[in-house]
Write a protein that holds these residues in place. Structure first.
Motif, PDB file in Angstrom:
ATOM      1  N   THR A   8       0.808  -1.230   0.000  1.00 24.93           N
ATOM      2  CA  THR A   8       0.000   0.000   0.000  1.00 24.93           C
ATOM      3  C   THR A   8       0.839   1.277   0.000  1.00 24.93           C
ATOM      4  OG1 THR A   8      -0.155  -0.036   2.429  1.00 24.93           O
ATOM      5  CG2 THR A   8      -1.941  -1.092   1.195  1.00 24.93           C
ATOM      6  N   HIS A   9       2.163   1.134  -0.077  1.00 25.26           N
ATOM      7  CA  HIS A   9       2.984   2.356  -0.031  1.00 25.26           C
ATOM      8  C   HIS A   9       4.348   2.113  -0.674  1.00 25.26           C
ATOM      9  CE1 HIS A   9       3.716   6.309   2.125  1.00 25.26           C
ATOM     10  NE2 HIS A   9       4.873   6.051   1.558  1.00 25.26           N
ATOM     11  N   ALA A  10       4.504   2.578  -1.903  1.00 27.48           N
ATOM     12  CA  ALA A  10       5.774   2.386  -2.608  1.00 27.48           C
ATOM     13  C   ALA A  10       6.148   3.661  -3.346  1.00 27.48           C
ATOM     14  CB  ALA A  10       5.637   1.234  -3.597  1.00 27.48           C
ATOM     15  N   HIS A  11       7.436   3.767  -3.666  1.00 23.42           N
ATOM     16  CA  HIS A  11       7.940   4.929  -4.421  1.00 23.42           C
ATOM     17  C   HIS A  11       8.788   4.426  -5.584  1.00 23.42           C
ATOM     18  CE1 HIS A  11       6.695   7.806  -1.306  1.00 23.42           C
ATOM     19  NE2 HIS A  11       7.154   6.944  -0.414  1.00 23.42           N
ATOM     20  N   TYR A  12       8.156   3.763  -6.536  1.00 20.96           N
ATOM     21  CA  TYR A  12       8.917   3.228  -7.675  1.00 20.96           C
ATOM     22  C   TYR A  12       9.336   4.310  -8.672  1.00 20.96           C
ATOM     23  CZ  TYR A  12       8.235  -1.532  -6.107  1.00 20.96           C
ATOM     24  OH  TYR A  12       8.282  -2.693  -5.376  1.00 20.96           O
ATOM     25  N   ASP A  13       8.836   5.536  -8.491  1.00 20.20           N
ATOM     26  CA  ASP A  13       9.322   6.625  -9.334  1.00 20.20           C
ATOM     27  C   ASP A  13      10.681   7.127  -8.830  1.00 20.20           C
ATOM     28  OD1 ASP A  13       7.385   7.505  -7.157  1.00 20.20           O
ATOM     29  OD2 ASP A  13       8.479   9.365  -7.539  1.00 20.20           O
ATOM     30  N   ASP A  14      11.101   6.684  -7.652  1.00 20.61           N
ATOM     31  CA  ASP A  14      12.369   7.133  -7.058  1.00 20.61           C
ATOM     32  C   ASP A  14      13.554   6.837  -7.991  1.00 20.61           C
ATOM     33  OD1 ASP A  14      13.403   7.714  -3.921  1.00 20.61           O
ATOM     34  OD2 ASP A  14      14.893   6.747  -5.231  1.00 20.61           O
ATOM     35  N   GLU A  15      14.526   7.751  -7.981  1.00 20.28           N
ATOM     36  CA  GLU A  15      15.670   7.589  -8.898  1.00 20.28           C
ATOM     37  C   GLU A  15      16.470   6.313  -8.608  1.00 20.28           C
ATOM     38  OE1 GLU A  15      17.843  11.225  -8.241  1.00 20.28           O
ATOM     39  OE2 GLU A  15      18.708  10.487  -6.361  1.00 20.28           O
ATOM     40  N   LYS A  16      16.335   5.769  -7.421  1.00 18.46           N
ATOM     41  CA  LYS A  16      17.045   4.516  -7.120  1.00 18.46           C
ATOM     42  C   LYS A  16      16.583   3.382  -8.031  1.00 18.46           C
ATOM     43  CE  LYS A  16      18.732   5.057  -2.421  1.00 18.46           C
ATOM     44  NZ  LYS A  16      18.247   6.389  -2.011  1.00 18.46           N
ATOM     45  N   PHE A  17      15.419   3.537  -8.660  1.00 16.62           N
ATOM     46  CA  PHE A  17      14.929   2.508  -9.584  1.00 16.62           C
ATOM     47  C   PHE A  17      15.209   2.864 -11.048  1.00 16.62           C
ATOM     48  CE2 PHE A  17      12.055   1.741  -5.876  1.00 16.62           C
ATOM     49  CZ  PHE A  17      12.408   0.427  -5.637  1.00 16.62           C
ATOM     50  N   ASP A  18      15.939   3.956 -11.284  1.00 18.14           N
ATOM     51  CA  ASP A  18      16.118   4.394 -12.666  1.00 18.14           C
ATOM     52  C   ASP A  18      16.789   3.336 -13.545  1.00 18.14           C
ATOM     53  OD1 ASP A  18      14.794   6.725 -12.261  1.00 18.14           O
ATOM     54  OD2 ASP A  18      16.564   8.034 -12.284  1.00 18.14           O
ATOM     55  N   GLY A  19      17.675   2.544 -12.960  1.00 21.35           N
ATOM     56  CA  GLY A  19      18.394   1.574 -13.775  1.00 21.35           C
ATOM     57  C   GLY A  19      17.637   0.282 -14.034  1.00 21.35           C
ATOM     58  N   ASP A  20      16.666  -0.047 -13.173  1.00 22.14           N
ATOM     59  CA  ASP A  20      16.050  -1.384 -13.289  1.00 22.14           C
ATOM     60  C   ASP A  20      14.537  -1.377 -13.021  1.00 22.14           C
ATOM     61  OD1 ASP A  20      16.116  -0.775 -10.613  1.00 22.14           O
ATOM     62  OD2 ASP A  20      17.411  -2.451 -10.020  1.00 22.14           O
ATOM     63  N   ARG A  21      13.908  -0.186 -13.156  1.00 24.44           N
ATOM     64  CA  ARG A  21      12.484  -0.059 -12.810  1.00 24.44           C
ATOM     65  C   ARG A  21      11.613  -1.066 -13.572  1.00 24.44           C
ATOM     66  NH1 ARG A  21      12.270   4.863 -13.629  1.00 24.44           N
ATOM     67  NH2 ARG A  21      12.605   5.462 -11.460  1.00 24.44           N
ATOM     68  N   ASP A  22      11.738  -1.061 -14.898  1.00 23.15           N
ATOM     69  CA  ASP A  22      10.844  -1.914 -15.685  1.00 23.15           C
ATOM     70  C   ASP A  22      11.098  -3.394 -15.431  1.00 23.15           C
ATOM     71  OD1 ASP A  22       9.161  -0.063 -16.838  1.00 23.15           O
ATOM     72  OD2 ASP A  22      10.614   0.427 -18.398  1.00 23.15           O
ATOM     73  N   GLU A  23      12.370  -3.699 -15.258  1.00 26.70           N
ATOM     74  CA  GLU A  23      12.735  -5.090 -14.962  1.00 26.70           C
ATOM     75  C   GLU A  23      12.077  -5.548 -13.656  1.00 26.70           C
ATOM     76  OE1 GLU A  23      16.944  -7.199 -13.914  1.00 26.70           O
ATOM     77  OE2 GLU A  23      17.004  -5.312 -15.050  1.00 26.70           O
ATOM     78  N   ILE A  24      12.178  -4.716 -12.626  1.00 34.78           N
ATOM     79  CA  ILE A  24      11.594  -5.068 -11.317  1.00 34.78           C
ATOM     80  C   ILE A  24      10.072  -5.131 -11.411  1.00 34.78           C
ATOM     81  CG2 ILE A  24      11.181  -4.190  -8.969  1.00 34.78           C
ATOM     82  CD1 ILE A  24      14.082  -3.214  -8.965  1.00 34.78           C
ATOM     83  N   LEU A  25       9.483  -4.121 -12.031  1.00 30.20           N
ATOM     84  CA  LEU A  25       8.013  -4.066 -12.039  1.00 30.20           C
ATOM     85  C   LEU A  25       7.394  -5.150 -12.908  1.00 30.20           C
ATOM     86  CD1 LEU A  25       7.333  -0.229 -11.859  1.00 30.20           C
ATOM     87  CD2 LEU A  25       7.678  -1.903 -10.037  1.00 30.20           C
ATOM     88  N   SER A  26       8.122  -5.598 -13.905  1.00 32.98           N
ATOM     89  CA  SER A  26       7.605  -6.709 -14.708  1.00 32.98           C
ATOM     90  C   SER A  26       7.688  -8.021 -13.943  1.00 32.98           C
ATOM     91  CB  SER A  26       8.393  -6.851 -16.017  1.00 32.98           C
ATOM     92  OG  SER A  26       8.421  -5.631 -16.688  1.00 32.98           O
ATOM     93  N   ALA A  27       8.664  -8.104 -13.027  1.00 33.93           N
ATOM     94  CA  ALA A  27       8.873  -9.369 -12.306  1.00 33.93           C
ATOM     95  C   ALA A  27       8.007  -9.512 -11.054  1.00 33.93           C
ATOM     96  CB  ALA A  27      10.354  -9.493 -11.916  1.00 33.93           C
ATOM     97  N   LEU A  28       7.583  -8.391 -10.459  1.00 34.76           N
ATOM     98  CA  LEU A  28       6.905  -8.485  -9.160  1.00 34.76           C
ATOM     99  C   LEU A  28       5.694  -9.422  -9.127  1.00 34.76           C
ATOM    100  CD1 LEU A  28       7.044  -4.895  -7.581  1.00 34.76           C
ATOM    101  CD2 LEU A  28       8.362  -6.919  -6.949  1.00 34.76           C
ATOM    102  N   PRO A  29       4.819  -9.394 -10.143  1.00 32.76           N
ATOM    103  CA  PRO A  29       3.668 -10.313 -10.070  1.00 32.76           C
ATOM    104  C   PRO A  29       4.094 -11.785  -9.958  1.00 32.76           C
ATOM    105  CG  PRO A  29       3.262  -8.616 -11.696  1.00 32.76           C
ATOM    106  CD  PRO A  29       4.710  -8.476 -11.292  1.00 32.76           C
ATOM    107  N   SER A  30       5.208 -12.150 -10.570  1.00 35.00           N
ATOM    108  CA  SER A  30       5.666 -13.538 -10.468  1.00 35.00           C
ATOM    109  C   SER A  30       6.298 -13.829  -9.103  1.00 35.00           C
ATOM    110  CB  SER A  30       6.651 -13.855 -11.597  1.00 35.00           C
ATOM    111  OG  SER A  30       7.830 -13.096 -11.397  1.00 35.00           O
ATOM    112  N   LEU A  31       6.488 -12.771  -8.298  1.00 33.69           N
ATOM    113  CA  LEU A  31       7.030 -12.959  -6.948  1.00 33.69           C
ATOM    114  C   LEU A  31       5.928 -12.839  -5.891  1.00 33.69           C
ATOM    115  CD1 LEU A  31      10.266 -10.808  -7.412  1.00 33.69           C
ATOM    116  CD2 LEU A  31      10.110 -13.309  -7.353  1.00 33.69           C
ATOM    117  N   GLY A  32       4.671 -12.903  -6.338  1.00 37.80           N
ATOM    118  CA  GLY A  32       3.561 -12.933  -5.385  1.00 37.80           C
ATOM    119  C   GLY A  32       2.917 -11.589  -5.107  1.00 37.80           C
TER     120      GLY A  32
END
Ligand code: NI
Length: 257
Positions: A8-32
């Motif tokens: 219920t609380h995330a900051h995926y727009d944060d620059e810390k995700f600039d290098g791998d945002r899409d990779e992480i967000l595409s994978a999350l559903p497969s991680l539950g």
């Protein structure tokens, strides 16, 4: 592996995700991970939140101006926030509140922005996502005065003041902090509040749980907070995750299939 994780609380727009945002967000559903609410901190990140919710099916957004950003924000930007809040898949005003730990904005300006955004949320009949750091008394006073719906996120107050918040009909959000060594207060609260008031969150990329403390956090790591809460309540981790997800759908008016 766990399923049905609602962050219920995330900051995926944060620059810390600039290098791998899409990779992480595409994978999350497969991680539950089944749902994420991305929170805005200022106008720019609120726009980014909306964009993420348009790009990913399982994403929702919240828009708002964080107390840290209050001093550098304007009332015109609040009007923009109000417009953005009416976008599809925008489910809350947040994150908003008071931060007397850092005091990055003067307290009177923090209070003014908090109040104005509570009023916007009430006008739009939307819940708020509240940031309260070392400002428990003033936060509670404003919540009592305006009676918004919503959640106090990353809860750090006492079990006593959690009761007050719950009495107002609000929810309490728990994340990585319950796994920290000094987590006495949030643990006491997580052990004692009614289950129908409990939400799970990460605040990622921050607040990674033990044993990942200090690393970049992602929504799948909620299982460690859920595990800790399950332990103190003598329950199953998946049950805590399921109950928290149901509570979140209720508060943020998200239909479940
Ligand atoms: Ni946050």
């Amino acid at each position: 592996m766990f399923s049905n994780i609602f962050d219920t609380h995330a900051h995926y727009d944060d620059e810390k995700f600039d290098g791998d945002r899409d990779e992480i967000l595409s994978a999350l559903p497969s991680l539950g991970v089944s749902k994420v609410i991305n929170c805005g901190c200022d106008l720019k990140s609120s726009v980014e939140s909306i964009k993420l919710s348009q790009k990913y099916d399982y994403f929702y957004s919240a828009v708002g101006i964080h107390p840290h950003e209050a001093e550098d924000s304007s009332y015109e930007q609040l009007e923009e926030i109000q417009k953005l809040a009416q976008s599809k898949k925008c489910v809350a005003i947040g994150e908003i509140g008071l931060d007397y730990h850092y005091d990055f904005s003067p307290r009177d300006i923090q209070q003014e922005f908090f109040k104005k955004q509570i009023i916007i949320a009430k006008e739009l009949d939307m819940p708020i996502i509240v940031h309260d750091r070392e400002a428990h008394e003033d936060t509670l006073a404003l919540l009592k005065k305006y009676r918004p719906k919503g959640v106090v996120h990353c809860y750090s107050g006492s079990a006593e003041s959690a009761k007050e918040i719950i009495k107002l009909g609000m929810y309490i959000g728990f994340g990585g902090a319950v796994t920290f060594k000094n987590a006495r207060k949030p643990i006491e609260t997580a052990a004692s509040i009614p289950l129908d008031r409990l939400l799970l969150e990460t605040d990622c990329p921050y607040m990674a749980p033990v044993p990942f403390r200090g690393k970049k956090c992602t929504s799948d790591l909620i299982e460690f907070a859920a595990q800790k809460i399950a332990e103190v309540r003598n329950m199953q981790t998946q049950d805590i995750i399921d109950i928290a997800a149901e509570n979140a759908c209720e508060l943020f008016k998200i239909q479940t299939e």
